[in-house]
Motif scaffolding. Structure first.
Motif, PDB file in Angstrom:
ATOM      1  N   GLU A  20     -62.918  69.482  -9.560  1.00 24.05           N
ATOM      2  CA  GLU A  20     -63.131  68.987  -8.190  1.00 24.05           C
ATOM      3  C   GLU A  20     -62.610  67.567  -7.999  1.00 24.05           C
ATOM      4  N   GLU A  21     -62.237  66.914  -9.116  1.00 23.79           N
ATOM      5  CA  GLU A  21     -61.635  65.585  -8.974  1.00 23.79           C
ATOM      6  C   GLU A  21     -60.180  65.689  -8.520  1.00 23.79           C
ATOM      7  N   ALA A  22     -59.574  66.856  -8.764  1.00 26.18           N
ATOM      8  CA  ALA A  22     -58.191  67.059  -8.309  1.00 26.18           C
ATOM      9  C   ALA A  22     -58.224  67.428  -6.835  1.00 26.18           C
ATOM     10  N   LYS A  23     -58.105  66.413  -5.959  1.00 27.97           N
ATOM     11  CA  LYS A  23     -58.212  66.652  -4.518  1.00 27.97           C
ATOM     12  C   LYS A  23     -57.026  67.487  -4.034  1.00 27.97           C
ATOM     13  N   TRP A  24     -57.213  68.112  -2.899  1.00 30.96           N
ATOM     14  CA  TRP A  24     -56.205  69.054  -2.412  1.00 30.96           C
ATOM     15  C   TRP A  24     -55.071  68.428  -1.612  1.00 30.96           C
ATOM     16  N   ASP A  25     -55.137  67.123  -1.370  1.00 30.23           N
ATOM     17  CA  ASP A  25     -54.039  66.540  -0.599  1.00 30.23           C
ATOM     18  C   ASP A  25     -52.725  66.611  -1.379  1.00 30.23           C
TER      19      ASP A  25
END
Ligand code: ZN
Ligand code: ZN
Length: 571
Positions: A514-519
């Motif tokens: 969840e630290e890998a953001k989707w932007d």
């Protein structure tokens, strides 16, 4: 952007069944999605503890209603934790912050002139010593002669009734003939704000078709005054003058819970008593509600009506997602007839992530849907195992056996790789845009599409052959495939957080998914040279005779769940 995500509060007289779980789960998926997009999210809901059904259930069991709801609240909260619902706060309508908030809010409306007393005659059971809500008076329907018609509606001919319409009325609890007694209740009249509610309904963007249609036709008929207090002892005490012994009608109480729970959450976080207004009074903040279609008028008429009437600049609902009904093997869920599956039983049969995926795949978006074990079997075996699990396992196995467990540098790629990558990007964008439209089921279609594209690509390129003569291209194919797994791991997170986390670490990541953001989800690529982690098949395949044994499995799960249920929710 600030978001308030809310789901209808489960009525806490029992364990929730799958149909109830859908709203909570949808709100959770959406909250996780918003957080991945970098938004600030408060996700609140809680136990809806008041009202006649709980009062009567407690009487039947000879306990105080609070004793019953304490047990249900604690038990359900633990089940929701197991299902990985990422609430900011799962509160309850018995919370002191809530009770205080409701009283003050309604007194404010009273002072503004929206609330006033009315003398009326209501059915009273001399035996149970209680004023009977409409539904608790049964009798013969004057239109069709059905003998068990309820005081609000006839279940056979569907006509709306009042208790006075019934022939031979009886108390639904004990069968005695009710008396008509005079009492004084408080009514709320929101007709003064109905034009504003109508304007808001025209403006609201994220709203399911069913909500919009229903609400507009409702409001065109004009809002009638509604009874706000009840003559039952269980509930929030009426704050209005000379109304001792009366309580607030449970729906008004529960709706205001969205505000009070946000307040309570920030108080618990040590932010003080007014910080919650940063969400509820910030014009740019958005509130999104996940409900069932039977709750539509409460959220699309009453809630905005209350908020507008209060003249306090609260944000009106920005989105309302109402699901249709989930049936169970073509029947309605029924506690009394034991038709359906309840959450504690469900997670004994399969672990929570399977349920999360299956329920979103069966989410009644745009029409009723039907839970069947046959469909459950198909979704687990074909979608999770064959489409996603199989692709992942084949790629990771090749990396392990042919590349020493290290993701190779893509020495050579061709037009096929460029084409595959662009397909994956397109599908990823679709997953995101459907999530944005709150079409959760639809967005999962495109996650599956990514896995199917991956499987086909692997079959077409056959890297197991390429390693024998074209190592450079084999590396390109394996690298491209590993990056497809990265995308899958990230996209699965809102739906199956545990599986997504496992897959992320199988790929060799040490961080949290969840630290890998989707932007950056389409720009980022997996790092060549990454050593993959330990892996095993992502999903468990259901055996051939799963469907033949399911009745026994359910019985077993039911028995075990029954043992763990606290005393007051045992059957
Ligand atoms: Zn009838
Ligand atoms: Zn009675």
């Amino acid at each position: 952007m600030k978001y308030i995500v809310a789901s209808a509060w489960p009525y806490s007289d029992y364990v929730p069944h799958l149909g109830t779980v859908i709203h909570l789960l949808s709100a959770d998926v959406y909250s996780r999605y918003l957080r991945l997009m970098g938004h600030e999210v408060v996700f609140v809901t809680g136990s809806d503890e008041h009202g006649t059904p709980i009062e009567l259930e407690a009487r039947k069991r000879k306990v105080n209603p609070r004793e019953l709801t304490d047990q249900v609240h604690e038990y359900n909260l633990e089940l929701f934790r197991k299902l990985n619902l990422s609430f900011s706060l799962y509160s309850r309508t018995e919370s002191e912050v809530h009770k205080d908030f409701v009283k003050k809010f309604l007194m404010h409306l009273y002072n503004l002139g929206y609330i006033y007393p009315v003398e009326e005659e209501l059915p009273y059971c001399p035996n149970d010593k209680i004023f009977l809500p409409d539904r608790y008076v049964v009798g013969t329907c004057p239109y069709c002669g059905y003998e068990d018609a309820k005081g609000d509606q006839c279940d056979r001919c569907g006509r709306l009734l009042t208790p006075k319409d019934l022939i031979n009325p009886r108390c639904a609890i004990c069968g005695a003939t009710p008396e008509w007694r005079k009492t004084r209740n408080y009514y709320i009249d929101l007709s003064k704000v109905q034009d504003k509610i109508y304007d808001w309904l025209q403006r609201i963007q994220k709203i399911t078709e069913n909500v919009k249609k229903y609400s507009i036709s409702w409001i065109k008929q004009g809002l009638k005054p509604r009874s706000l207090t009840r003559d039952i002892p269980w509930g929030i005490e009426s704050p209005f003058p000379s109304s001792k012994g009366k309580t607030i009608y449970v729906w008004f109480d529960a709706l205001l819970g969205y505000l009070s729970a946000t307040k309570e959450y920030f108080m618990r976080e040590g932010k003080g008593e007014t910080y919650w207004e940063k969400y509820w009074k910030d014009e740019s903040a958005r509130s999104v509600y996940f409900i069932g279609k039977d709750n539509i008028p409460f959220h699309s008429i009453l809630l905005p009506g209350l908020l507008i009437a209060s003249e306090s600049n609260y944000v009106l609902p920005w989105g309302i997602s109402a699901t249709e009904y989930l049936m169970y093997e073509d029947k309605k869920f029924s506690k009394s007839r034991k038709i359906g599956i309840w959450l504690d039983e469900a997670i004994k049969i399969m672990s929570p992530d399977y349920w999360r995926w299956v329920l979103i795949r069966m989410r009644p978006e745009g029409g009723d849907s039907n839970f069947t074990w046959k469909e459950f079997h198909r979704i687990v075996n074909n979608e999770l195992n064959d489409d996603i699990g199989n692709f992942v396992y084949r790629v990771l196995s090749l990396i392990k056996s042919r590349f020493n467990g290290v993701i190779p540098f893509p020495e050579k790629t061709g037009d096929t790789e460029a084409e595959i990558t662009s397909k994956i990007i397109k599908s990823t964008r679709r997953v995101i845009s459907f999530l944005d439209e709150v079409r959760l089921k639809k967005s999962t279609d495109h996650i599956l599409e990514i896995a199917r594209v991956g499987n086909k690509y692997l079959n077409d390129r056959a890297p197991w052959d390429l390693v024998k003569g074209n190592m450079a291209l084999a590396k390109g194919v394996i690298y491209t495939s590993a990056d497809i797994i990265r995308v899958l791991a990230q996209l699965l997170y809102p739906f199956m957080p545990q599986t997504s986390e496992r897959l992320w670490s199988q790929l060799g990541y040490k961080s949290k998914v969840e630290e890998a953001k989707w932007d950056k989800i389409v720009d980022n690529r997996i790092e060549p040279g990454t050593k993959i982690g330990k892996f095993e098949p992502l999903f468990m395949k259901l055996e051939k005779d799963f469907l033949r044994n399911i009745t026994k499995e359910i019985e077993k799960a039911r028995e075990e769940a029954e043992k763990e249920r606290p005393r007051l929710i045992k059957d």
